[in-house]
Write an enzyme that holds these catalytic residues in place. Structure first.
Site, PDB file in Angstrom:
ATOM      1  N   GLU A 328       0.522  -1.759  -0.165  1.00 39.74           N
ATOM      2  CA  GLU A 328       0.297   0.082  -0.365  1.00 39.74           C
ATOM      3  C   GLU A 328       0.579   1.258   0.486  1.00 39.74           C
ATOM      4  OE1 GLU A 328      -3.742  -1.258   2.291  1.00 39.74           O
ATOM      5  OE2 GLU A 328      -2.508  -0.896   3.600  1.00 39.74           O
ATOM      6  N   CYS A 329       0.306   1.970  -0.766  1.00 40.16           N
ATOM      7  CA  CYS A 329       1.039   3.714  -1.279  1.00 40.16           C
ATOM      8  C   CYS A 329       2.740   3.278  -0.602  1.00 40.16           C
ATOM      9  CB  CYS A 329       1.066   4.053   0.099  1.00 40.16           C
ATOM     10  SG  CYS A 329       0.671   5.987  -0.451  1.00 40.16           S
ATOM     11  N   GLY A 330       3.003   3.551   0.387  1.00 39.87           N
ATOM     12  CA  GLY A 330       4.487   3.673   0.271  1.00 39.87           C
ATOM     13  C   GLY A 330       5.403   2.216   0.707  1.00 39.87           C
TER      14      GLY A 330
END
Length: 443
Positions: A328-330
């Protein structure tokens, strides 16, 4: 049916930046110092404010979000807190009426009395006009009092109180305390685990709250009891435990820290055995059947991740063995070919996804999201909030929908046993999809 009662307040403001988090933390910390059991919630998607509020209250801080979790989920969280707490505080998001759903919608849904925080700096009689307007804008919420922040003097506090109607008391007035401000970075507050003096600062906030009450009309306001009807007995949330026997590794440190407590609860309730590890501390990937790389700050720690003796290679081996990996994301940025930080330095990443990402000086995307994973026709809900942009990435499997019609509609990437996206997913919105994805390792 029975009712659970507990003093409870929603702490809101006309806008962001008024001091909601620090004042919520101050009230929670002082109540805790007096021996009260305090539970704090955060309205809407947020990771950073809850970290501070958790330290202040001594208990995990959950989200109350009518979009991500829904009415029944939020009610269950409030009921559970009311059974064990002496005081419930709910910090609002943005301004009281901002967004769909808004903090006011949450207050109306559960009858939460609202306390309005107003930055009084540079303001006199207009303070009362603004507070009165907020209190009367909607008839389905009750504004029980006002807390003035950044007050210049005792005389300034008296001036602010004079214009308020009797039913809208000035409960407290915080004088300016610039030394108590928490440091910030591009996504908001600096994480609590990165503030070594946070406990001392929270104690100072608690003392400031005591002093602030002396400049107001006293705490707590009247009509503060929250009554929530609930069915008894509660049914087990996931009685079949579809993830029983699954060993799930979760990266967790200053780089991978955006983890909702409710997500962890869902995984445990479904029977998963969780193994947390710190890539920043160069801990090896634990022996596991599945892996979750949550969001955080890889742009601040890219060099440390790259120097890990086995992390990137372990990710390659994990996917080569067809084991599920949610990024997720990072966490997704770590899987790209490279990541360029805010100073323009490029760092080679794991190279498991094509593409590069670069940090931007301005916000790149913000908004609630709803997306269907391949494992389910029903969507998972969550949000996006990031400053990076990705170039030359893989072709999306699908795109999320934005319930408010905003421009942010993030891609979901599927590559073998990998699911990756900028979206921060809220697992209680669709536990079955989460179980099917991670549970593929058991099949």
């Amino acid at each position: 049916m029975s009712a659970t009662h507990c003093p409870a307040f929603l702490i809101s403001a006309p806008a962001s930046g008024q001091g909601k988090t620090s004042i919520t933390a101050a009230i929670a910390r002082q109540a805790r110092r007096q021996g009260q059991r305090v539970r704090v919630f955060k309205t809407g998607p947020d990771y950073l404010d809850p970290m501070v509020l958790e330290r202040a209250s001594g208990a995990p801080v959950y989200q109350l979000d009518l979009f991500m979790g829904g009415l029944a989920h939020c009610r269950a969280l409030l009921c559970a807190a009311a059974r064990e707490a002496d005081l419930i505080l709910v910090e609002g998001v943005m301004g009281l009426f901002d967004g769909q759903p808004s903090s006011a919608d949450l207050a109306a849904a559960f009858g939460l009395p609202v306390l309005v925080v107003l930055d009084a700096s540079g303001m006199a009689q207009t303070f009362a006009a603004l507070a009165t307007g907020l209190a009367r804008y909607r008839s389905d919420i009750q504004v029980a009092g006002v807390i003035a922040n950044r007050v210049g003097s005792e005389g300034h506090a008296r001036m602010l109180a004079q214009g308020l109607p009797p039913e809208l008391p000035l409960l407290a007035a915080f004088t300016r305390h610039e030394a108590l401000a928490l440091p910030e970075r591009h996504l908001g507050l600096v994480q609590a685990l990165e503030c070594p003096q946070l406990d001392e600062q929270l104690d100072a906030w608690a003392e400031a709250w005591l002093a602030a009450q002396a400049l107001g009309q006293g705490w707590p306001p009247q009509a503060a009891a929250l009554a929530l009807a609930e069915a008894e007995p509660p049914t087990p949330p996931h009685p079949e435990q579809p993830l029983r026997g699954l060993h799930l590794a979760i990266a967790r440190d200053a780089c991978f820290s955006f983890i909702y407590p409710a997500n962890v609860d869902v995984l445990r309730e479904m029977g998963a055995q969780l193994h947390f590890f710190s890539p920043l501390a160069h801990e090896p990937l634990p022996a596991c059947d599945a892996l979750w790389l949550p969001g955080g700050y890889p742009e601040l720690h890219a060099a440390t991740l790259r120097a890990h003796p086995s992390f990137f290679e372990a990710l390659h081996q994990h996917l080569a063995a067809h084991k599920p990996l949610l990024a997720e994301c990072g966490g997704m940025l770590c899987l790209l070919q490279s990541l360029t930080d805010g100073e323009g330095h490029s760092h080679a990443m794991a190279g498991l996804l094509p593409g590069q990402a670069q940090m931007q000086p301005r916000l790149a995307a913000l908004g609630l999201q709803s997306v269907c994973w391949p494992q389910s026709a029903q969507p998972l809900r969550g949000h996006t909030f990031h400053y990076s942009l990705m170039q030359s990435g893989p072709a999306p499997h699908t795109r999320a929908e934005n319930p408010n019609g905003g421009r942010a509609a993030e891609a979901l990437y599927v590559q073998g046993s990998l699911l990756a996206s900028y979206i921060h997913h809220y697992f209680p919105s669709n536990p079955e999809a989460v179980a099917r994805f991670f549970g593929a390792a058991l099949r």
